[in-house]
Design a protein around this motif. Sequence first.
Motif, PDB file in Angstrom:
ATOM      1  N   VAL A 112       0.860  -1.187   0.000  1.00 58.66           N
ATOM      2  CA  VAL A 112       0.000   0.000   0.000  1.00 58.66           C
ATOM      3  C   VAL A 112       0.897   1.239   0.000  1.00 58.66           C
ATOM      4  O   VAL A 112       1.780   1.367   0.853  1.00 58.66           O
ATOM      5  N   PHE A 114       0.773   5.336   0.327  1.00 58.14           N
ATOM      6  CA  PHE A 114      -0.143   6.365   0.808  1.00 58.14           C
ATOM      7  C   PHE A 114       0.622   7.620   1.203  1.00 58.14           C
ATOM      8  O   PHE A 114       1.846   7.594   1.384  1.00 58.14           O
ATOM      9  N   VAL A 139      -4.131   2.150   7.771  1.00 65.80           N
ATOM     10  CA  VAL A 139      -3.577   1.471   6.595  1.00 65.80           C
ATOM     11  C   VAL A 139      -3.541  -0.037   6.798  1.00 65.80           C
ATOM     12  O   VAL A 139      -4.063  -0.812   5.981  1.00 65.80           O
ATOM     13  N   SER A 143      -6.545  -2.371   5.098  1.00 65.12           N
ATOM     14  CA  SER A 143      -6.026  -3.075   3.923  1.00 65.12           C
ATOM     15  C   SER A 143      -6.057  -4.588   4.126  1.00 65.12           C
ATOM     16  O   SER A 143      -6.430  -5.345   3.221  1.00 65.12           O
ATOM     17  N   ARG A 173      -8.403  -1.699  -4.350  1.00 69.21           N
ATOM     18  CA  ARG A 173      -7.935  -0.305  -4.439  1.00 69.21           C
ATOM     19  C   ARG A 173      -9.093   0.675  -4.303  1.00 69.21           C
ATOM     20  O   ARG A 173      -8.986   1.680  -3.580  1.00 69.21           O
ATOM     21  N   LEU A 176     -10.465   0.635  -0.680  1.00 68.08           N
ATOM     22  CA  LEU A 176      -9.497   1.200   0.263  1.00 68.08           C
ATOM     23  C   LEU A 176      -9.414   2.722   0.108  1.00 68.08           C
ATOM     24  O   LEU A 176      -9.267   3.451   1.105  1.00 68.08           O
ATOM     25  N   ALA A 177      -9.520   3.214  -1.122  1.00 68.74           N
ATOM     26  CA  ALA A 177      -9.484   4.666  -1.349  1.00 68.74           C
ATOM     27  C   ALA A 177     -10.659   5.356  -0.666  1.00 68.74           C
ATOM     28  O   ALA A 177     -10.519   6.464  -0.126  1.00 68.74           O
ATOM     29  N   PHE A 180      -9.802   5.522   3.111  1.00 73.18           N
ATOM     30  CA  PHE A 180      -8.754   6.511   3.360  1.00 73.18           C
ATOM     31  C   PHE A 180      -9.313   7.925   3.250  1.00 73.18           C
ATOM     32  O   PHE A 180      -8.911   8.826   4.010  1.00 73.18           O
ATOM     33  N   LEU A 187      -4.616   7.725  -0.929  1.00 74.42           N
ATOM     34  CA  LEU A 187      -4.102   6.441  -1.385  1.00 74.42           C
ATOM     35  C   LEU A 187      -3.443   6.622  -2.754  1.00 74.42           C
ATOM     36  O   LEU A 187      -4.114   6.966  -3.727  1.00 74.42           O
ATOM     37  N   PHE A 190      -2.538   0.561  -4.618  1.00 78.83           N
ATOM     38  CA  PHE A 190      -2.595  -0.736  -3.953  1.00 78.83           C
ATOM     39  C   PHE A 190      -2.091  -1.752  -4.951  1.00 78.83           C
ATOM     40  O   PHE A 190      -2.648  -1.888  -6.048  1.00 78.83           O
TER      41      PHE A 190
END
Length: 328
Positions: A112, A114, A139, A143, A173, A176-177, A180, A187, A190
């Motif tokens: 990852v 970031f 994170v 993740s 991805r 996760l974005a 975040f 981000l 990923f």
Amino acid sequence: MRRQTTRLGVPITIVGVVAALVLGFIVVVLSYTPVDAGTVALVKRFGGLTGEVFEPGLHWRTPFVDQVEVIRTVVQSYETSDSPETSGADYRDYPVNAQTIDGQQIIIKYTVLFRIPPDHAVNIVQNVGVPREVTENIVKAHSRNLTRLSAQSHTAEDLYSGEGIFAYEDNVRDELAKVFERYGIFLDDFLVRKIEFDEEYINAIEQQQIAQEAIETARYQADAAEYEKQSQIRLAEAGAEGIKLQAAAEAERMRLLADAEAYSIEARGAALKEHPELVQWEFVRNLEGIQWGILPGDGITPLMPLPSFENQEESPVSVIPETPGEGE
């Protein structure tokens, strides 16, 4: 008046001046705060953030009252691997164990990337903490959770192929974005580095691929044989058509010859009918090259030599008179 001195004999006034100079120097040093590139400094006063952010450069702060918390704003990495101690990432961890939708156990290794944006640094530090706490609480936690959950919506065959891994990577991805973004973290990417399967599954996949390749080969050979068959049929049809066309052409030629011969005969018949003397002329013309002939008639020998018409003027035809009594 008598000057006051210290035990070392130095006047107190001089000591005071030196102390004031030293204190002033310390104040000046503590008042200026240099901030390196790739970082920002958050001003803290009596333990709380003031909201003031120092960008890279030299800044003034109140000495003995204000402190700074330096936060990295460059891209940072969190990586999972079999040997975290040998990794060069900023934050290292062990791989994630997951399970596919069809029950296959897999091991996922990923990275990852970031960043903490400067304009969100104050909010992030106040609500989450410094970069190490951000990595541990946001994170790492999210993740690892999303990689497990997303694997459960894919089959093992999907994750074994290249296209399936790309789809899985994009899914994690995107999710996760979104997480975040709620915390103000950016981000960058990923990346799935590797997905490991157990040995039995790998052997089964290889056998399946071998069988599939054999099927494809057999299908290709069948298609090739069918193509060859159709090619031979087309060649035979073309040959038969050629023979047919050739026979038709020959028949047409013979018909034309017959028509020409009939026309010639018809024309000759018409000519003879109109000019009967041509019969005698044809008879005489056909005698060319004949040496003997039979001429019926009284008093003339039937068998006689015929001279060549080419030498007709030099050797006239002689007629042998019939011997008396031979005709009786």
